[in-house]
Design an enzyme around this catalytic site. Structure first.
Site, short mmCIF file in Angstrom:
data_model
loop_
_atom_site.label_atom_id
_atom_site.label_comp_id
_atom_site.label_asym_id
_atom_site.label_seq_id
_atom_site.Cartn_x
_atom_site.Cartn_y
_atom_site.Cartn_z
CG ASP A 1 -3.41 -2.92 12.43
OD1 ASP A 1 -2.46 -3.69 12.19
OD2 ASP A 1 -3.58 -2.38 13.54
CG ASN B 1 -1.73 1.27 1.34
OD1 ASN B 1 -1.68 2.12 0.46
ND2 ASN B 1 -2.49 1.39 2.42
N1 LIG Z 1 -3.46 2.43 -3.44
C1 LIG Z 1 -4.32 2.73 -2.46
N2 LIG Z 1 -4.97 3.92 -2.48
C2 LIG Z 1 -5.80 4.26 -1.50
N3 LIG Z 1 -6.09 3.47 -0.44
C3 LIG Z 1 -5.48 2.27 -0.37
C4 LIG Z 1 -4.57 1.85 -1.38
N4 LIG Z 1 -4.11 0.61 -1.05
C5 LIG Z 1 -4.72 0.29 0.10
N5 LIG Z 1 -5.54 1.27 0.51
C6 LIG Z 1 -6.38 1.34 1.72
O1 LIG Z 1 -5.75 2.18 2.67
C7 LIG Z 1 -6.24 1.86 3.97
C8 LIG Z 1 -5.22 2.14 5.03
O2 LIG Z 1 -4.09 1.40 4.77
P1 LIG Z 1 -3.04 0.93 5.86
O3 LIG Z 1 -3.67 0.15 6.91
O4 LIG Z 1 -1.93 0.29 5.10
O5 LIG Z 1 -2.48 2.31 6.42
P2 LIG Z 1 -2.71 3.08 7.77
O6 LIG Z 1 -2.02 4.38 7.63
O7 LIG Z 1 -2.28 2.24 8.92
O8 LIG Z 1 -4.22 3.31 7.81
P3 LIG Z 1 -5.21 3.08 9.00
O9 LIG Z 1 -4.64 3.82 10.16
O10 LIG Z 1 -6.49 3.62 8.47
O11 LIG Z 1 -5.23 1.57 9.22
C9 LIG Z 1 -6.61 0.40 3.90
O12 LIG Z 1 -7.91 0.22 4.41
C10 LIG Z 1 -6.54 0.02 2.43
O13 LIG Z 1 -7.76 -0.56 2.01
#
Ligand SMILES: Nc1ncnc2c1ncn2[C@@H]1O[C@H](COP(=O)(O)OP(=O)(O)OP(=O)(O)O)[C@@H](O)[C@H]1O
Length: 458
Positions: free
Chosen positions: A117, A57
């Protein structure tokens, strides 16, 4: 003539590093002989993956997913002769959809998630849905026996919340996680399925939270632009609002599974307790939920009606750097149960005292307004009509419909409708049914190692 052997070196705080030793030989023949014998021995470790499918991601956490993978993980995989097909996601749910419908999973020994997560949850859903589809299992039926996933999942932490990685590896460090993948560790993990009226909503491996945690997450979603700080701000705001919600929780207690207060820490899914559970888990006869009416023989179900500030179901300790013991310190990773924590309506100060105990060593369940049960299944019915659409349809609480309902609920019951967070996602329904599926997935991890337990305990 010389050759190098790379090995895992443990350092402080559960961190693993890659060490190396160079051996010098008197002749090329001897050198080759050593290399041959060592490679032969390594090939006996059949648990080690040879081929991985990696999803990154690029927008998780501080948007360093690609960098972390290319700089820290890829070189280690190459050194271990592990091939990797890498997909950088282009949108939310890209990884889930690809796993569900397109990926040729026979080619791989495992799937790697680079993100937080939320990204892990995508991979989890993709793998479980794919496995059930391949085996013709109806996901919409709350009483379906789910088929365990055959591929293991590795988590390279690169999100703003890396709680699952922290709880299963003991730290949030990309190199440590990569080394756990390379040595082929395997840790089973329970998964909860969440249904509403016999239609599938989501899977959960860590926290299902209603009331306080649902509100914190709901509010933090509106502040995404703030980055990780949004959780702190939303937490303070939700705490000051001090809302409570009325409803009925029914649960099937887990027999002979210890209690959430027995202080038997599960450091890995292969702890004595979880190992014992895996044997008896085979085809365990499920007692089907029959609603709140217990007159039909479903007498094992307990029913509690009340006003709650928070209802939490922790399927793992949910430890994180801020709460090293987690929400339920003795929750087991793979025993087929979840710890149901009920925080009843109480004063602001009492709730603060309870929250504070998540950050120190005091027993957070030792309060008259907190009760905790180890359960196999539970059902929640809010007193207020299930306002299914309020969160999901994008209607804000300030919208006419939601505001009317909220006002009405407040007037009649002293509470408004709450919402559930399921591993960081808001559920569209408040009336839910939750079943635990023992050891449905496996991670490339081995839990928190013994030596660290002593450190934490000291
Ligand atoms: N290319 C993308 N563009 C936008 N959103 C994405 C992409 N790839 C994944 N995601 C979404 O981004 C969300 C958050 O991702 P991730 O858990 O890796 O990061 P985070 O910063 O820890 O976010 P969170 O605190 O919301 O869990 C996930 O729910 C995932 O579905």
């Amino acid at each position: 003539f010389f050759f190098a052997v790379f090995y895992v070196r443990r350092t402080r705080r559960r961190l693993w590093h890659c060490g190396d030793v160079t051996f010098h030989c008197t002749s090329q023949g001897l050198c080759e002989q050593w290399i041959h014998v060592i490679n032969e021995q390594l090939s006996l470790f059949t648990n080690r993956p040879k081929s991985l499918l990696v999803y990154i991601n690029p927008y998780g956490g501080r948007r360093r997913g690609e960098h972390v993978y290319q700089q820290k993980v890829a070189p280690l995989l190459r050194r271990a002769c592990i091939s990797a097909d890498v997909i950088v996601t282009k949108r939310a749910n890209h990884a889930r959809d690809h796993l569900t419908a397109e990926a040729d999973l026979d080619k791989y020994d495992g799937v790697v998630c680079v993100g937080g997560d939320g990204m892990f949850s995508e991979i989890l859903h993709g793998l479980i849905i794919r496995t059930q589809t391949d085996h013709g299992v109806d996901r919409d039926r709350a009483d379906s026996e789910l088929v365990p996933c055959s591929l293991r999942v590795g988590i390279i932490p690169a999100g703003s919340t890396d709680c699952i990685c922290f709880t299963t590896v003991g730290t949030s460090d990309a190199v440590t996680s990569a080394l756990h993948i390379i040595v082929g560790n395997s840790q089973p993990m329970d998964v909860c399925s969440v249904h509403h009226d016999n239609s599938f909503l989501r899977y959960s491996v860590s926290l299902l939270g209603y009331g306080f945690y649902g509100d914190v997450l709901g509010d933090s979603e509106k502040k995404r632009w703030l980055g990780p700080a949004r959780y702190d701000l939303a937490g303070v705001k939700t705490f000051l609002n001090h809302k409570h919600y009325e409803g009925t929780i029914s649960f099937l207690p887990a027999e002979n599974k210890g209690t959430p207060r027995d202080k038997l820490r599960c450091r890995s899914g292969s702890c004595r307790h979880c190992l014992h559970s895996s044997q008896e888990m085979k085809p365990h006869k499920k007692k089907k939920f029959r609603g709140l009416d217990t007159s039909d023989g479903s007498h094992n179900w307990s029913v509690i009606h009340g006003k709650f500030i928070a209802i939490n179901a922790a399927s793992m300790s949910c430890a994180c750097p801020r709460s090293p013991k987690g929400l339920s310190p003795s929750a087991h990773l793979a025993d087929g149960t979840t710890d149901l924590i009920l925080v009843r309506k109480c004063s602001h100060l009492d709730f603060f005292r309870h929250l504070l105990r998540h950050t120190n060593k005091n027993d957070q369940f030792d309060h008259s307004f907190v009760e905790v049960h180890r359960v196999r299944e539970f059902h929640f019915q809010p007193r207020v009509r299930d306002l299914a659409s309020a969160g999901d349809s994008g209607e804000d609480e300030t919208s006419c419909f939601a505001a009317t309902c909220t006002r009405r609920a407040t007037r009649h019951h002293g509470t408004s409708h709450g919402r559930w967070t399921c591993d960081g996602e808001i559920l569209p329904h408040t009336a839910i049914h939750v079943s635990v599926h023992g050891q449905l997935i496996r991670l490339f991890a081995r839990g928190i190692e013994e030596e660290e337990e002593q450190q934490l305990g000291s």
